[in-house]
Design a protein around this motif. Structure first.
Motif, PDB file in Angstrom:
ATOM      1  N   SER A  88       1.413  -1.074  -0.207  1.00  0.00           N
ATOM      2  CA  SER A  88      -0.262   0.130   0.183  1.00  0.00           C
ATOM      3  C   SER A  88       0.778   1.068   0.256  1.00  0.00           C
ATOM      4  CB  SER A  88      -1.129   0.315   1.296  1.00  0.00           C
ATOM      5  OG  SER A  88      -1.693  -1.204   1.083  1.00  0.00           O
ATOM      6  N   THR A  89       2.248   1.410   0.737  1.00  0.00           N
ATOM      7  CA  THR A  89       2.989   2.207   1.023  1.00  0.00           C
ATOM      8  C   THR A  89       4.187   2.360  -0.673  1.00  0.00           C
ATOM      9  OG1 THR A  89       3.878   1.452   2.644  1.00  0.00           O
ATOM     10  CG2 THR A  89       2.161   2.790   3.138  1.00  0.00           C
ATOM     11  N   GLY A  90       3.885   1.516  -1.145  1.00  0.00           N
ATOM     12  CA  GLY A  90       5.312   1.051  -2.129  1.00  0.00           C
ATOM     13  C   GLY A  90       6.845   0.714  -1.969  1.00  0.00           C
ATOM     14  N   VAL A  91       6.287   0.557  -0.337  1.00  0.00           N
ATOM     15  CA  VAL A  91       7.406  -0.699  -0.310  1.00  0.00           C
ATOM     16  C   VAL A  91       8.030  -1.648  -1.107  1.00  0.00           C
ATOM     17  CG1 VAL A  91       9.214  -1.134   2.130  1.00  0.00           C
ATOM     18  CG2 VAL A  91       7.315   0.783   2.494  1.00  0.00           C
ATOM     19  N   LYS A  92       8.901  -1.815  -1.529  1.00  0.00           N
ATOM     20  CA  LYS A  92       9.488  -3.568  -2.255  1.00  0.00           C
ATOM     21  C   LYS A  92      10.066  -3.919  -1.103  1.00  0.00           C
ATOM     22  CE  LYS A  92       9.240  -1.595  -7.277  1.00  0.00           C
ATOM     23  NZ  LYS A  92      10.111  -1.728  -7.901  1.00  0.00           N
ATOM     24  N   VAL A  93      10.012  -5.920  -0.882  1.00  0.00           N
ATOM     25  CA  VAL A  93      10.465  -6.028  -0.573  1.00  0.00           C
ATOM     26  C   VAL A  93      10.952  -7.621  -0.650  1.00  0.00           C
ATOM     27  CG1 VAL A  93       8.683  -5.989   1.811  1.00  0.00           C
ATOM     28  CG2 VAL A  93       8.016  -7.903  -0.129  1.00  0.00           C
ATOM     29  N   PRO A  94      12.100  -8.411  -0.292  1.00  0.00           N
ATOM     30  CA  PRO A  94      12.573  -9.751  -0.536  1.00  0.00           C
ATOM     31  C   PRO A  94      12.051 -10.208  -0.568  1.00  0.00           C
ATOM     32  CG  PRO A  94      13.808  -8.929   1.318  1.00  0.00           C
ATOM     33  CD  PRO A  94      12.648  -7.937   1.377  1.00  0.00           C
ATOM     34  N   VAL A  95      12.202 -11.573  -0.943  1.00  0.00           N
ATOM     35  CA  VAL A  95      11.794 -13.150  -0.674  1.00  0.00           C
ATOM     36  C   VAL A  95      12.422 -13.820  -0.310  1.00  0.00           C
ATOM     37  CG1 VAL A  95      10.119 -14.566  -2.725  1.00  0.00           C
ATOM     38  CG2 VAL A  95       9.669 -12.038  -3.065  1.00  0.00           C
ATOM     39  N   ILE A  96      11.619 -14.854   0.558  1.00  0.00           N
ATOM     40  CA  ILE A  96      12.189 -15.973   0.679  1.00  0.00           C
ATOM     41  C   ILE A  96      11.461 -17.467  -0.095  1.00  0.00           C
ATOM     42  CG2 ILE A  96      12.443 -17.565   2.847  1.00  0.00           C
ATOM     43  CD1 ILE A  96      12.261 -15.267   4.650  1.00  0.00           C
ATOM     44  N   LEU A  97      12.154 -18.137  -0.611  1.00  0.00           N
ATOM     45  CA  LEU A  97      11.467 -18.698  -0.843  1.00  0.00           C
ATOM     46  C   LEU A  97      11.120 -20.373  -1.277  1.00  0.00           C
ATOM     47  CD1 LEU A  97      11.305 -18.329  -5.434  1.00  0.00           C
ATOM     48  CD2 LEU A  97      11.816 -20.455  -4.602  1.00  0.00           C
ATOM     49  N   GLU A  98      10.886 -21.459  -1.358  1.00  0.00           N
ATOM     50  CA  GLU A  98      10.757 -23.084  -1.312  1.00  0.00           C
ATOM     51  C   GLU A  98       9.944 -23.422  -2.426  1.00  0.00           C
ATOM     52  OE1 GLU A  98      11.169 -26.251   2.599  1.00  0.00           O
ATOM     53  OE2 GLU A  98       8.464 -25.016   2.069  1.00  0.00           O
ATOM     54  N   ALA A  99      10.679 -23.756  -2.945  1.00  0.00           N
ATOM     55  CA  ALA A  99       9.756 -24.914  -3.990  1.00  0.00           C
ATOM     56  C   ALA A  99      10.310 -26.170  -3.280  1.00  0.00           C
ATOM     57  CB  ALA A  99      11.090 -24.540  -5.558  1.00  0.00           C
ATOM     58  N   SER A 100       9.158 -27.048  -3.722  1.00  0.00           N
ATOM     59  CA  SER A 100       8.901 -29.095  -3.305  1.00  0.00           C
ATOM     60  C   SER A 100       7.996 -29.294  -3.533  1.00  0.00           C
ATOM     61  CB  SER A 100       8.409 -28.113  -1.628  1.00  0.00           C
ATOM     62  OG  SER A 100       8.286 -29.139  -0.817  1.00  0.00           O
ATOM     63  N   PRO A 101       8.389 -30.376  -3.789  1.00  0.00           N
ATOM     64  CA  PRO A 101       7.379 -31.299  -4.359  1.00  0.00           C
ATOM     65  C   PRO A 101       6.134 -32.076  -3.629  1.00  0.00           C
ATOM     66  CG  PRO A 101       9.270 -33.312  -3.949  1.00  0.00           C
ATOM     67  CD  PRO A 101       9.379 -30.766  -3.593  1.00  0.00           C
ATOM     68  N   TYR A 102       6.152 -31.819  -2.328  1.00  0.00           N
ATOM     69  CA  TYR A 102       5.685 -32.257  -1.242  1.00  0.00           C
ATOM     70  C   TYR A 102       4.564 -31.006  -1.034  1.00  0.00           C
ATOM     71  CZ  TYR A 102       9.854 -35.012  -0.513  1.00  0.00           C
ATOM     72  OH  TYR A 102      10.893 -36.578  -0.797  1.00  0.00           O
ATOM     73  N   TYR A 103       3.612 -30.361  -1.507  1.00  0.00           N
ATOM     74  CA  TYR A 103       2.633 -29.564  -0.166  1.00  0.00           C
ATOM     75  C   TYR A 103       1.441 -30.285  -0.497  1.00  0.00           C
ATOM     76  CZ  TYR A 103       6.079 -25.344  -0.232  1.00  0.00           C
ATOM     77  OH  TYR A 103       7.158 -25.067  -0.349  1.00  0.00           O
ATOM     78  N   SER A 104       1.550 -32.054  -1.427  1.00  0.00           N
ATOM     79  CA  SER A 104       0.181 -31.558  -1.372  1.00  0.00           C
ATOM     80  C   SER A 104      -0.200 -33.602  -1.089  1.00  0.00           C
ATOM     81  CB  SER A 104      -0.574 -31.885  -2.724  1.00  0.00           C
ATOM     82  OG  SER A 104       0.830 -32.310  -3.787  1.00  0.00           O
ATOM     83  N   CYS A 105       1.251 -34.313  -1.043  1.00  0.00           N
ATOM     84  CA  CYS A 105       1.282 -35.571  -1.211  1.00  0.00           C
ATOM     85  C   CYS A 105       2.309 -36.288   0.273  1.00  0.00           C
ATOM     86  CB  CYS A 105       2.828 -36.299  -1.966  1.00  0.00           C
ATOM     87  SG  CYS A 105       4.568 -35.974  -2.010  1.00  0.00           S
ATOM     88  N   CYS A 106       2.793 -35.261   0.813  1.00  0.00           N
ATOM     89  CA  CYS A 106       4.021 -36.207   1.735  1.00  0.00           C
ATOM     90  C   CYS A 106       3.705 -35.159   2.720  1.00  0.00           C
ATOM     91  CB  CYS A 106       5.159 -35.807   1.593  1.00  0.00           C
ATOM     92  SG  CYS A 106       5.047 -37.713  -0.207  1.00  0.00           S
ATOM     93  N   GLY A 107       3.755 -33.792   2.982  1.00  0.00           N
ATOM     94  CA  GLY A 107       4.078 -32.725   3.935  1.00  0.00           C
ATOM     95  C   GLY A 107       5.178 -31.671   4.416  1.00  0.00           C
ATOM     96  N   ARG A 108       5.445 -31.282   5.303  1.00  0.00           N
ATOM     97  CA  ARG A 108       6.285 -30.198   5.347  1.00  0.00           C
ATOM     98  C   ARG A 108       6.887 -30.504   6.845  1.00  0.00           C
ATOM     99  NH1 ARG A 108       9.040 -32.098   3.548  1.00  0.00           N
ATOM    100  NH2 ARG A 108      11.156 -30.963   2.832  1.00  0.00           N
ATOM    101  N   GLY A 109       7.984 -30.882   7.448  1.00  0.00           N
ATOM    102  CA  GLY A 109       8.337 -30.175   8.591  1.00  0.00           C
ATOM    103  C   GLY A 109       8.109 -32.165   9.584  1.00  0.00           C
ATOM    104  N   ASN A 110       8.287 -31.182  11.428  1.00  0.00           N
ATOM    105  CA  ASN A 110       7.943 -32.653  11.128  1.00  0.00           C
ATOM    106  C   ASN A 110       7.074 -33.199  11.931  1.00  0.00           C
ATOM    107  OD1 ASN A 110       8.718 -34.680  14.040  1.00  0.00           O
ATOM    108  ND2 ASN A 110       8.407 -33.286  15.356  1.00  0.00           N
TER     109      ASN A 110
END
Length: 637
Positions: free
Chosen positions: A78-100
């Motif tokens: 809203s204020t025009g402040v640009k932000v950097p990106v943290i990106l995680e590319a994964s094959p596990y978002y629907s089949c197996c899950g992430r994390g403990n």
């Protein structure tokens, strides 16, 4: 002040009651040399974009498009402040899950993501970051097909970095163009296992805009993951992994996965073009992103050769880097040392993505956990002063050989036994066993630091065209140790929770706590190595062994770091097949080992005591364990 600017400021305050005004030229979420949680996670923008890749991995005649789910601060937009990106590319978002807790993506009724696995969005979005979760090609909601670490998957993640920097096409759900005008383009990739492997692969393309990667328990060469020196880890592994994560309709990707399986060449175990396309170390010269490596020194899934050789290559090029080495197996640092990990990761991203000079690069490069659970720091890894020392093999009493004496002219003989599991192979080293050769050091009088990548060179004569050779470096001595062979690979889950970031009704920032598992044992396998003897000339071709001919075979071992305590003995155990960790083509070969041409190359500080006769170790017990191939115990994430 123009009316539009006044309204924007009021909107920002309405959406984020904790937002603060910054001095001119200072980002509102920066306080001193740290980002602070000034933005609302509850009101963050949640959107989905389909980024076009240069690949057509599903062979439908059109470039693949991969789905990117994004959470970013609304007040910044809203204020025009640009932000950097943290990106995680994964094959596990629907089949197996992430994390403990095996978390999956969750979606609102309109299809927008309303729950992201893990804490990255909860913690970092209020601090002036965007979080992007990419469904790798052929997985979850993306087009294309999975190719198990290959050009399609790496290319799909790279395309997203390109899109964030205005170099690739993106589309909204209605097909209209989507542009990432809200970001600085600076991107950091993170992920464990397959996810972190893709981060390694994208860094090895040299894509501009990728400023840093944080690979956790990650692969740098898929050949070395699915082959150990020419030995199959498991037949049909490409089919297994590709099918595990395949998110496309029946029949779309099966032909591509089958073709990949055939190209991987289980029949010979050779390194070929298929594997070269998945060998990120081959293009390490393109890496310009900084690298924060995290790995369990006892990871029996993604073995430590993956980080050891990658780290060596990065160091040779002077890539800015940092490393954490834990005692656990295939475990995320969030579940080992939670508060310290989040704080360190926060500093790392603030430095590399926000440009804040917080001193993280002045801290010790290496943080290493000892078997007792104590953490130490060092200025580099491997340890300064660790030298590759040849340790000669002595005949000892003819049953148990020696480490640390004069080289012997004796010949030791053993016969391959595929039923010999690790526990029996390393137990009771003074007892004769026809399927192994054992060599022991004298009992240490001072600590021995092992730090680096060991190897064993064997001068062998084999009565079959080939045999698997397995080498294990063993610490014989009673000690209270982290139990990396526990069901949780060194941790167990508690009933309490701790929170890292802000929550919504559908996305909690609170996670079950964990605790480290310990055991008291008098034997510990430190590191292992495997080699198919017919691949001793080259991993690219099979060179059958000729009977009655001597060959020199070097068995590379996994990277390791530990301190062996005074009173302990170091052991080298050499056998044929290892059905705990591999699927060998067992030949039942009889192997003669000429001690005169054989030695252990040990990266170490300190010396093994000179001995003529191996010490008496007594009865040893190694904890019973399940077969360790990931497809057998589900430890693939």
């Amino acid at each position: 002040m123009p009316l539009a600017a006044v309204l924007a400021s009021l909107l920002a305050l309405t959406l984020s009651p904790v937002a603060t005004f910054a001095a001119p030229g200072v980002l509102p979420y920066v306080h001193g040399t740290s980002t602070e949680p000034v933005y609302s996670y509850q009101n963050a923008i949640r959107e989905s974009v389909w980024v076009q890749t240069p690949n057509d991995s599903d062979k439908d005649g059109k470039p693949d498009r991969v789905r990117v789910d994004i959470v970013r601060p609304r007040e910044a937009a809203s204020t025009g402040v640009k932000v950097p990106v943290i990106l995680e590319a994964s094959p596990y978002y629907s089949c197996c899950g992430r994390g403990n807790e095996s978390q999956l993506k969750g979606y609102a009724a309109d299809g927008t993501v309303n729950a992201m696995p893990l804490y990255y969005d909860n913690y970092f979005v209020p601090r002036g970051y965007a979080f992007a979760a990419v469904d790798l090609s052929g997985t979850n909601k993306s087009q294309g097909c999975p190719d198990v670490g290959g050009p399609a998957e790496v290319g799909s993640a790279k395309a997203v970095v390109d899109w964030l920097n205005g170099r690739a096409l993106g589309f909204n759900a209605d097909g209209s163009p989507a542009k990432a005008t809200w970001t600085t383009g600076k991107t950091g990739m993170i992920g464990k296992s397959w996810d972190g492997s893709i981060a390694n692969g994208v860094a090895a393309t040299g894509v501009p805009g990728l400023e840093t990667i944080v690979p956790i328990s990650s692969i740098s060469s898929w050949y070395d993951y699915q082959r150990f020196g020419g030995v199959l880890r498991a037949p049909g592994y490409v089919t297994y992994l590709g099918g595990l994560v395949n998110g496309r309709a029946q029949g779309v990707c099966e032909p591509q996965i089958d073709a990949a399986q055939a190209a991987s060449d289980d029949s010979t175990g050779n390194y070929n073009a298929y594997w070269a396309a998945r060998d990120y170390r081959s293009t390490v010269n393109k890496v310009h992103a900084s690298v924060f490596v995290v790995h369990g020194i006892n990871d029996l899934n993604v073995t430590t050769s993956q980080f050891g050789r990658w780290w060596q290559d990065l160091a040779a090029r002077g890539v800015p880097r940092k490393i954490w080495i834990s005692q656990q197996g295939h475990v995320d640092p969030f579940d080992i040392r939670r508060t310290q990990w989040v704080d360190t990761l926060h500093q790392w991203f603030d430095y590399w993505l926000q440009g804040l000079h917080n001193g993280v690069m002045s801290q010790p490069m290496a943080s290493i956990e000892r078997p007792s659970g104590e953490w130490t720091t060092a200025s580099t890894w491997p340890a300064i002063g660790a030298v590759d020392k040849p340790v000669f093999l002595g005949d000892g009493d003819g049953t148990t050989g020696t480490l640390g004496g004069f080289p012997s002219g004796a010949v030791r003989t053993f016969t391959d036994d595929p039923n010999l599991l690790e526990g029996a192979a390393v137990a009771n080293p003074n007892q004769p066993l026809a399927s192994r050769a054992v060599f022991l050091s004298g009992k240490l009088t001072q600590p021995l630091r092992i730090s680096g990548i060991p190897s064993v060179t064997l001068r062998v004569k084999v009565n079959k065209p080939t045999t698997e050779l397995t080498a294990r470096l063993v610490d014989y001595g009673a000690q209270h140790r982290v139990d990396y062979l526990s069901d949780g690979s060194g941790i167990h889950t508690l009933a309490t929770k701790s929170c890292y970031g802000e929550s919504t009704a559908t996305d909690s920032a609170c996670y079950l706590d964990t605790a480290v598992d310990y055991t008291d044992s008098n034997v510990d396998v430190l590191t292992r190595g495997w080699k198919d003897a017919a691949h001793s000339v080259s991993l690219k071709t099979v060179t059958p062994l000729q009977p009655n001919r001597w060959y020199t075979v070097t068995v590379p071992m996994d990277a390791y770091d530990t301190v062996v305590q005074p009173g302990h003995s170091l052991g080298l155990v050499v056998v044929g097949s290892d059905t705990d960790s591999t699927s060998p083509t067992t030949t039942g070969a009889t192997v003669q080992v000429s001690l005169a041409g054989s030695y252990l190359l040990l990266p170490s500080i300190g010396n093994l005591p000179f001995v003529r006769t191996a010490p008496q170790i007594g009865t040893t017990t190694l904890k019973a364990q399940a077969l360790r191939r990931p497809e057998r115990n589900g430890d693939f994430r």
